[in-house]
Design a protein around this motif. Sequence first.
Motif, PDB file in Angstrom:
ATOM      1  N   ARG A 176       0.774  -1.335   0.040  1.00  0.00           N
ATOM      2  CA  ARG A 176      -0.114   0.015  -0.037  1.00  0.00           C
ATOM      3  C   ARG A 176       0.837   1.289  -0.015  1.00  0.00           C
ATOM      4  N   ARG A 177       0.431   2.355  -0.816  1.00  0.00           N
ATOM      5  CA  ARG A 177       1.118   3.580  -1.018  1.00  0.00           C
ATOM      6  C   ARG A 177       0.007   4.863  -0.682  1.00  0.00           C
ATOM      7  N   ARG A 178       0.477   5.611  -0.133  1.00  0.00           N
ATOM      8  CA  ARG A 178      -0.259   6.964   0.036  1.00  0.00           C
ATOM      9  C   ARG A 178      -0.002   7.653  -1.318  1.00  0.00           C
ATOM     10  N   VAL A 179      -1.079   8.059  -2.100  1.00  0.00           N
ATOM     11  CA  VAL A 179      -0.826   8.586  -3.409  1.00  0.00           C
ATOM     12  C   VAL A 179      -1.466  10.138  -3.214  1.00  0.00           C
ATOM     13  N   ASN A 180      -0.814  11.033  -3.454  1.00  0.00           N
ATOM     14  CA  ASN A 180      -1.215  12.545  -3.561  1.00  0.00           C
ATOM     15  C   ASN A 180      -1.515  12.869  -4.986  1.00  0.00           C
ATOM     16  N   VAL A 181      -2.564  13.476  -5.172  1.00  0.00           N
ATOM     17  CA  VAL A 181      -2.709  14.308  -6.617  1.00  0.00           C
ATOM     18  C   VAL A 181      -3.040  15.766  -6.165  1.00  0.00           C
ATOM     19  N   LEU A 182      -1.982  16.287  -7.024  1.00  0.00           N
ATOM     20  CA  LEU A 182      -1.791  17.677  -6.697  1.00  0.00           C
ATOM     21  C   LEU A 182      -1.821  18.570  -7.933  1.00  0.00           C
ATOM     22  N   GLU A 183      -2.467  19.871  -7.437  1.00  0.00           N
ATOM     23  CA  GLU A 183      -2.539  20.945  -8.744  1.00  0.00           C
ATOM     24  C   GLU A 183      -1.262  21.109  -9.582  1.00  0.00           C
ATOM     25  N   ARG A 184      -1.460  21.026 -10.778  1.00  0.00           N
ATOM     26  CA  ARG A 184      -0.014  21.469 -11.358  1.00  0.00           C
ATOM     27  C   ARG A 184       0.407  22.628 -11.561  1.00  0.00           C
ATOM     28  N   LEU A 185       1.343  23.207 -11.460  1.00  0.00           N
ATOM     29  CA  LEU A 185       1.944  24.786 -11.248  1.00  0.00           C
ATOM     30  C   LEU A 185       2.439  25.017 -12.738  1.00  0.00           C
ATOM     31  N   VAL A 186       1.281  25.493 -13.703  1.00  0.00           N
ATOM     32  CA  VAL A 186       2.134  25.729 -15.021  1.00  0.00           C
ATOM     33  C   VAL A 186       2.741  26.913 -15.183  1.00  0.00           C
ATOM     34  N   GLY A 187       3.942  26.680 -15.875  1.00  0.00           N
ATOM     35  CA  GLY A 187       4.859  27.696 -15.929  1.00  0.00           C
ATOM     36  C   GLY A 187       5.981  27.915 -15.123  1.00  0.00           C
ATOM     37  N   PHE A 188       5.823  27.041 -13.983  1.00  0.00           N
ATOM     38  CA  PHE A 188       6.927  27.163 -12.751  1.00  0.00           C
ATOM     39  C   PHE A 188       7.906  26.092 -13.149  1.00  0.00           C
ATOM     40  N   VAL A 189       9.190  26.626 -12.730  1.00  0.00           N
ATOM     41  CA  VAL A 189      10.507  25.611 -12.610  1.00  0.00           C
ATOM     42  C   VAL A 189      11.289  25.698 -11.398  1.00  0.00           C
ATOM     43  N   PRO A 190      11.643  24.383 -10.805  1.00  0.00           N
ATOM     44  CA  PRO A 190      12.356  24.620  -9.589  1.00  0.00           C
ATOM     45  C   PRO A 190      13.634  25.418  -9.719  1.00  0.00           C
TER      46      PRO A 190
END
Length: 296
Positions: A130-144
């Motif tokens: 079992r794994r906990r999966v998070n679904v996140l909003e994608r930050l369009v145009g952002f880079v690390p």
Amino acid sequence: MMFAEAVALIERAGSFAELGDGESAYRAYAKAVHPDAVTSAQSATATKAFARLSKLYSERSRRVAVGDIADLLVGEKGLLKIPRSPGDSDLMEAEASALTTLRAKGDPKYRWYAPRLIESYLHEDTERRRRRVNVLERLVGFVPLSDLKKRRDPRDVAWIWRRLLVGLGWAHRAGVVHGAVLEEHVMIHPEKHGVALVDWCYSGSRVKAIVAGRRDHYPPEVLREKRATPATDIYMATGLMTRLMDEPPKALERFAAGCTYDKPRMRPQDAWRLLGELDEVLHHQYGPRTFRPFTI
């Protein structure tokens, strides 16, 4: 693999990575749900499941990033964050909890400083791990910030520093400590001068894990006592900003030194108050703020 089990897993999966790795996993599921291998009563369900399996398999290259402990893939609702080890599910839970708290208790006008948690669920793979999966909003145009390959003029780093303190102040007022303010966890939108903090897996006052390759960037209280406070985030944010600067002026060096004492109680505790002090230093050094175009 039994038909009903395979159908349930396929229907629940947001990406093929949740079902297993590579062609062998595909063959196992295909054998279990292929319309030619089931009864007439199961035919309609099998056809639907097989079509979804084929779609998931064809889209298996949707991985957009490999993080410290998890992979990020494009899903139907947002980015799927899937830990590579089931043992790291507690870190996924910490992230889900932090993002939920920020939405519930943080000032709404600063919500864009962190991605939105769309949903969080437990996924069981074919080996019943079992794994906990998070679904996140994608930050369009952002880079690390880890994408920056060279040091920058301190004036170009200043806007990142200012916005980073705003984001941290927002989180701290909501009772959340990020715990890992590092290059790969701070996203910027170069054109719009936006900043967002990601990877809240390390959040909390008790440190469950650190990024091994960045050990030298953590303050003493994390390494020795496994605890974190707002002063921890300020220490790490300051270190990150100074690593980005090319030949910072003495005034900024002195300011940074005051934020990175070994003892947390000697550091600033309030990111928003610290922002005011940073603005004074910047104004004295460079004059009134002006917009400077920023490129990667």
